[in-house]
Design a protein around this motif. Structure first.
Motif, PDB file in Angstrom:
ATOM      1  N   TRP A 264      -6.364  -7.862   4.271  1.00  0.00           N
ATOM      2  CA  TRP A 264      -6.716  -6.681   3.470  1.00  0.00           C
ATOM      3  C   TRP A 264      -8.158  -6.820   3.000  1.00  0.00           C
ATOM      4  O   TRP A 264      -8.546  -7.848   2.428  1.00  0.00           O
ATOM      5  CB  TRP A 264      -5.798  -6.588   2.251  1.00  0.00           C
ATOM      6  CG  TRP A 264      -5.978  -5.328   1.442  1.00  0.00           C
ATOM      7  CD1 TRP A 264      -5.251  -4.188   1.516  1.00  0.00           C
ATOM      8  CD2 TRP A 264      -6.961  -5.094   0.416  1.00  0.00           C
ATOM      9  NE1 TRP A 264      -5.698  -3.239   0.622  1.00  0.00           N
ATOM     10  CE2 TRP A 264      -6.758  -3.772  -0.073  1.00  0.00           C
ATOM     11  CE3 TRP A 264      -7.999  -5.846  -0.139  1.00  0.00           C
ATOM     12  CZ2 TRP A 264      -7.543  -3.202  -1.074  1.00  0.00           C
ATOM     13  CZ3 TRP A 264      -8.793  -5.280  -1.141  1.00  0.00           C
ATOM     14  CH2 TRP A 264      -8.557  -3.984  -1.593  1.00  0.00           C
ATOM     15  N   PRO A 269      -7.817  -1.948   5.020  1.00  0.00           N
ATOM     16  CA  PRO A 269      -6.822  -2.260   3.972  1.00  0.00           C
ATOM     17  C   PRO A 269      -5.414  -2.427   4.536  1.00  0.00           C
ATOM     18  O   PRO A 269      -4.512  -1.622   4.292  1.00  0.00           O
ATOM     19  CB  PRO A 269      -6.930  -1.055   3.041  1.00  0.00           C
ATOM     20  CG  PRO A 269      -7.364   0.073   3.922  1.00  0.00           C
ATOM     21  CD  PRO A 269      -8.253  -0.534   4.963  1.00  0.00           C
ATOM     22  N   MET A 271      -1.763  -3.489   4.910  1.00  0.00           N
ATOM     23  CA  MET A 271      -0.713  -3.746   3.932  1.00  0.00           C
ATOM     24  C   MET A 271       0.517  -4.363   4.596  1.00  0.00           C
ATOM     25  O   MET A 271       0.819  -4.096   5.764  1.00  0.00           O
ATOM     26  CB  MET A 271      -0.312  -2.454   3.220  1.00  0.00           C
ATOM     27  CG  MET A 271      -1.387  -1.878   2.320  1.00  0.00           C
ATOM     28  SD  MET A 271      -1.761  -2.905   0.874  1.00  0.00           S
ATOM     29  CE  MET A 271      -0.225  -2.752  -0.058  1.00  0.00           C
ATOM     30  N   ASP A 363      -1.647   2.302  -6.073  1.00  0.00           N
ATOM     31  CA  ASP A 363      -1.107   2.412  -4.719  1.00  0.00           C
ATOM     32  C   ASP A 363      -2.155   2.988  -3.767  1.00  0.00           C
ATOM     33  O   ASP A 363      -2.325   2.506  -2.637  1.00  0.00           O
ATOM     34  CB  ASP A 363       0.126   3.324  -4.707  1.00  0.00           C
ATOM     35  CG  ASP A 363       1.344   2.691  -5.356  1.00  0.00           C
ATOM     36  OD1 ASP A 363       1.361   1.458  -5.509  1.00  0.00           O
ATOM     37  OD2 ASP A 363       2.272   3.437  -5.709  1.00  0.00           O
ATOM     38  N   ASP A 366      -4.861   0.527  -3.005  1.00  0.00           N
ATOM     39  CA  ASP A 366      -4.362  -0.405  -1.985  1.00  0.00           C
ATOM     40  C   ASP A 366      -4.500   0.198  -0.593  1.00  0.00           C
ATOM     41  O   ASP A 366      -5.003  -0.436   0.339  1.00  0.00           O
ATOM     42  CB  ASP A 366      -2.885  -0.728  -2.231  1.00  0.00           C
ATOM     43  CG  ASP A 366      -2.630  -1.549  -3.472  1.00  0.00           C
ATOM     44  OD1 ASP A 366      -3.578  -2.149  -4.001  1.00  0.00           O
ATOM     45  OD2 ASP A 366      -1.464  -1.588  -3.915  1.00  0.00           O
ATOM     46  N   HIS A 424      -0.674  -5.808  -6.646  1.00  0.00           N
ATOM     47  CA  HIS A 424      -1.576  -4.917  -5.911  1.00  0.00           C
ATOM     48  C   HIS A 424      -2.775  -5.700  -5.377  1.00  0.00           C
ATOM     49  O   HIS A 424      -3.523  -6.304  -6.159  1.00  0.00           O
ATOM     50  CB  HIS A 424      -2.067  -3.801  -6.828  1.00  0.00           C
ATOM     51  CG  HIS A 424      -1.030  -2.771  -7.139  1.00  0.00           C
ATOM     52  ND1 HIS A 424      -0.780  -1.694  -6.313  1.00  0.00           N
ATOM     53  CD2 HIS A 424      -0.159  -2.660  -8.166  1.00  0.00           C
ATOM     54  CE1 HIS A 424       0.182  -0.955  -6.835  1.00  0.00           C
ATOM     55  NE2 HIS A 424       0.588  -1.523  -7.950  1.00  0.00           N
ATOM     56  N   PRO A 425      -3.012  -5.682  -4.075  1.00  0.00           N
ATOM     57  CA  PRO A 425      -4.173  -6.409  -3.544  1.00  0.00           C
ATOM     58  C   PRO A 425      -5.501  -5.825  -4.004  1.00  0.00           C
ATOM     59  O   PRO A 425      -6.520  -6.517  -4.033  1.00  0.00           O
ATOM     60  CB  PRO A 425      -4.008  -6.273  -2.021  1.00  0.00           C
ATOM     61  CG  PRO A 425      -3.176  -5.045  -1.834  1.00  0.00           C
ATOM     62  CD  PRO A 425      -2.239  -5.023  -3.012  1.00  0.00           C
ATOM     63  N   SER A 426      -5.501  -4.545  -4.364  1.00  0.00           N
ATOM     64  CA  SER A 426      -6.750  -3.917  -4.817  1.00  0.00           C
ATOM     65  C   SER A 426      -7.234  -4.499  -6.139  1.00  0.00           C
ATOM     66  O   SER A 426      -8.445  -4.534  -6.404  1.00  0.00           O
ATOM     67  CB  SER A 426      -6.555  -2.410  -4.968  1.00  0.00           C
ATOM     68  OG  SER A 426      -5.503  -2.110  -5.870  1.00  0.00           O
TER      69      SER A 426
END
Length: 844
Positions: A264, A269, A271, A363, A366, A424-426
């Protein structure tokens, strides 16, 4: 035999619960709880005592809902929150108990209610949540009636409507879900997933899953987790046979290895999903899905920020949480349109100024590859100024804000936010606060810039000056200063401790507006990264005197000096310009301006000249664009101006206010600016060259000419990587036609999807006319909802909840939302003196 049985149970679970080709699950744990609510405004702040309330005459609404944005702008209200009211509202929802609810546990999850909310089910108190930005849920199992209708009541007290420095909205303005689980289950926010080792060849995934046993007996079960990529392929599997005593919960760890992972990042990005199942006797009794991304974060005080070990410049913006005409109840599609525009000009990070945003917002970050600095609080122990009662020097009911609740609720609000957000990776940083130093008065005086305690806003030359005292002198002032009941450094260390306990995998930062005192007082010691706010002059000073500290920029106005700090100081890896999108509020006595400070997009999401400027700086591809501004409005002096000269008062000059048109009075002196990443730009007026400007002679990366206006065409040309790039602005004549466009031609019949309908006036040659305006009216034929209208201008006081609006720069916006009915909808656009235009939107 036991091993074979376990394998068989897992296979049965995979077959019954997952379709690998569609990546869908047949197990439903949560359901949408937004539809079929009742709502009314209340005249006083008194909590109801006899519940539930009679609501047959109340409005029927669907959540999310913001009642403030439905009102008219009123000069008698407060500019700090956009001249819109607050008030007190009551919501009720009638519903039947979920199937088999007597054998299960049921929860209701609110992602955000603004604010001071109290909750009841069937007249029984569930609890309260004062903070308008934190999610909260309640176990309603024991209050459910299985034999008749249930009524959920929510009382929202936003009578202190000026309790913030910006527009907050009012009501249940985020999503609500009902969640039904087995007595043996994974709690809400019950997983925590990290990726401690990441490379292109292999990644390690560590998953911690909490399981709760509400049964009267000990339970044996299999905890099985499958890692699924974004194409629906299973890439890892782990199963454990476990047991849990009655009325207990426990956290169980599972570790996975994924080969050749799809990482990511902000460009790709990718997922994954961790699908965790609790299996008993061959049956999946609970399933919890954790979306995540595989990525690594590393911060080096001397080199900067590394995403997946790639040096990454954080091209960030600060924004507030309103979406213009939709207020605080922002549909996901509104954010998506805005994010697409922001990404196109190079933005790769957002700071949630100055509070947690919705789950839906994260969301989308992400999905679209946007880094997020997740910020918790704007106030801690003491209040900030809301309507020029600086530092609460007099009692003011309507501005009582979160400070009233911080001591009791801060840990709970922070905890619930982090449990929701930490997968959340963001999210790449946690920020514990924004410009908190203002609320501890002595911090400013310790620097030596402020002199008069009776004039706490009189900063002298603070904003444009380097530190005037040594760290030792500032520390001596700090030690000698009179302090209040609460000490900033103590609160900061407490918040940082809570943050690290919940997530040791990310760094903790804060936004420092008086960093000179913050560096010597111990405030900087509480965080991993000190983010400075409008204090570029302090960066070199801090790096010299505090070489062990990591310094970067967490808020800035977006000038070339901010960009230079990142380019010239490797450790300074970020800037979060104020602001990427215009927002409502934070105005004081300047009616009719209800909004301001948008640099890239205005309140309606239309591009501003700043969008072009930052694209020329942030995006490594050919770019050239033009902006114009009368010299009288530019901050330049009319006499003696030369091509690249900066205005004498650079604060008075706003490149972001440049017009994207070529319509002025004959002979009027106009500053023409080209934004480009080329090394040299040539300007033409009606095909006659007006000379070239070089990047090396442009102090702020803007190529400038000052010329007398002449109708026709201005053209800018440049060479970028041996290819000519060009742009032009043409003089427009009188508007003769409405051009209507939509970002979508079809919508999902889900009552959530939205289309942005844009109207632009054009002349007989199709040139946008941006200096003439008219009133535009919208009519809808078909079953769709008009969310509102706007033109993006800060001074536009037209009701958002209207079917007509005057244009600004010849343009306006209407947002259309689908219903659950599939049909063809016709939008008819009318304006006096123009032919009606129609556009078709299919809801399907």
């Amino acid at each position: 035999m036991k091993k074979c049985l376990t394998v068989l149970l897992i296979l049965l679970s995979l077959i019954s619960c997952k379709n690998e080709t569609t990546n869908e699950t047949s197990f439903q744990r949560e359901a949408d709880f937004n539809f079929d609510w009742k709502f009314q405004l209340q005249k006083d702040t008194i909590l109801p005592t006899t519940l539930p309330l009679a609501d047959t005459s109340w409005r029927n609404i669907r959540l999310p809902h913001d009642w403030s944005v439905e009102a008219s702008f009123d000069e008698s209200l407060e500019g700090c929150t956009g001249y819109l009211p607050g008030g007190v509202g009551v919501y009720q929802k009638h519903f039947n108990s979920p199937a088999n609810s007597s054998e299960k546990s049921t929860f209701i999850l609110f992602d955000g209610v603004y604010n001071n909310a109290t909750f009841w089910l069937n007249g029984e108190l569930l609890g309260e949540n004062p903070y308008g930005y934190s999610p909260v849920y309640f176990n309603v199992t024991k209050f459910l009636k299985t034999d008749k209708e249930n009524i959920l009541t929510v009382h929202v007290d936003h009578s202190r409507y000026a309790d913030s420095r910006w527009y907050t909205g009012s009501g249940i303005y985020r999503n609500v879900k009902i969640i039904t689980v087995n007595k043996l289950h994974i709690p809400i926010w019950g997983t925590f997933l990290t990726t401690p080792n990441v490379s292109e060849k292999e990644a390690t995934i560590e998953l911690k899953t909490t399981v709760e046993n509400e049964l009267a007996t000990e339970s044996n079960f299999t905890l099985s987790t499958r890692i699924i990529d974004n194409e629906g392929n299973e890439v890892a599997l782990k199963s454990d046979d476990l047991n849990l005593p009655s009325s207990k919960n426990n956290e169980f760890a599972q570790t996975f290895t994924v080969t050749n992972p799809k990482l990511w990042d902000t460009e790709n990005p990718n997922m994954y999903k961790a699908v965790t199942s609790i299996i008993q006797n061959g049956e999946t009794i609970d399933e919890y899905i954790t979306p995540f991304g595989i990525r690594s974060l590393r911060f080096d005080k001397d080199k900067g920020f590394f995403l997946n070990e790639k040096l990454t410049e954080v091209k960030g913006i600060s924004i507030h949480h309103d979406g213009g005409l939709v207020g605080a109840a922002v549909p996901k599609g509104v954010w998506k349109r805005r994010f697409e525009e922001l990404k196109a000009c190079g933005v790769n990070a957002i700071r949630t100024a100055h509070n947690p945003y919705s789950e839906e917002f994260l969301d989308l970050c992400d999905e679209m590859g946007i880094l997020v600095q997740d910020e918790f609080f704007d106030e801690w122990d003491y209040a900030k100024d809301k309507r020029q009662n600086y530092h609460d020097r007099h009692d003011d009911y309507i501005t009582r804000g979160y400070v009233e609740h911080f001591q009791k609720w801060a840990k709970s609000d922070l905890t619930r936010t982090m449990l929701r957000d930490r997968n959340h990776p963001s999210v790449f940083q946690w920020s514990i606060g924004n410009e908190i130093e203002w609320t501890y008065l002595h911090y400013r005086y310790d620097t030596g810039f402020w002199k008069d305690p009776n004039k706490p806003q009189a900063s002298g030359k603070y904003w444009g000056s380097a530190p005037i005292l040594t760290p030792e002198e500032i520390k001596a002032n700090y030690d000698a200063a009179e302090k209040g009941e609460y000490i900033l450094t103590e609160t900061a260390h407490k918040l940082a401790k809570w943050t690290r306990e919940l997530d040791p995998s990310r760094v903790v930062t804060t936004n420092m507006v008086v960093p000179q005192t913050s560096m010597v007082s111990g405030y900087a010691d509480a965080v991993d990264i000190s983010g400075f706010s409008y204090r570029n002059k302090d960066i070199a000073w801090a790096n010299k005197h505090f070489p062990d500290k990591h310094i970067t920029i967490n808020e800035n106005p977006g000038t070339w000096d901010d960009l230079k700090q990142v380019k010239e100081n490797p450790g300074v890896f970020s800037q979060f310009m104020w602001t990427g999108i215009a927002y409502m509020g934070e105005r004081h006595g300047d009616w009719p301006a209800k909004s301001g400070w948008g640099d890239l997009l205005n309140l309606a999401g239309f591009k501003l000249q700043g969008w072009n400027y930052f694209k020329s700086v942030w995006v490594d591809e050919p770019h050239i664009s033009l902006g114009t501004l009368p010299i009288a409005d530019s901050g330049f002096k009319a006499k003696g101006i030369s091509g690249q000269q900066l205005p004498e008062n650079s604060n008075a000059y706003k490149w972001r206010d440049s017009n994207m048109h070529w319509n002025y009075k004959d002979g009027e002196m106009v500053v023409v600016e080209a934004c480009s990443n080329a090394s040299e730009v040539e300007l033409f007026l009606n095909e006659k060259s007006l000379g070239k400007r070089k990047m090396s002679d442009s102090p702020d990366r803007l190529f400038r000419w000052t010329i007398p206006y002449e109708a026709g065409t201005i053209t800018a040309k440049a060479i970028y990587e041996e290819k000519e790039i060009t742009t032009e602005l043409k003089t427009a004549s009188k508007p003769v036609k409405l051009i209507v466009t939509s970002d979508k031609t079809s919508l999902k019949a889900d009552a959530y999807d939205v289309a942005h309908i844009i109207v632009q006036l054009v002349d007989e040659n199709g040139i946008p006319t941006k200096t003439e305006n008219t009133k535009v009216e919208f009519e809808i034929k078909g079953d769709a909802k008009m969310l509102g209208v706007d033109n993006g201008a800060p001074e536009n006081l037209n009701d958002f909840q209207s079917n007509s609006v005057p244009t600004d720069q010849g343009r306006c916006l209407m947002i259309l939302q689908s219903t659950k009915k599939a049909e063809q909808v016709t939008v008819i656009v009318k304006a006096e003196g123009f032919e009606n235009q129609e556009i078709i939107i299919n809801i399907e």
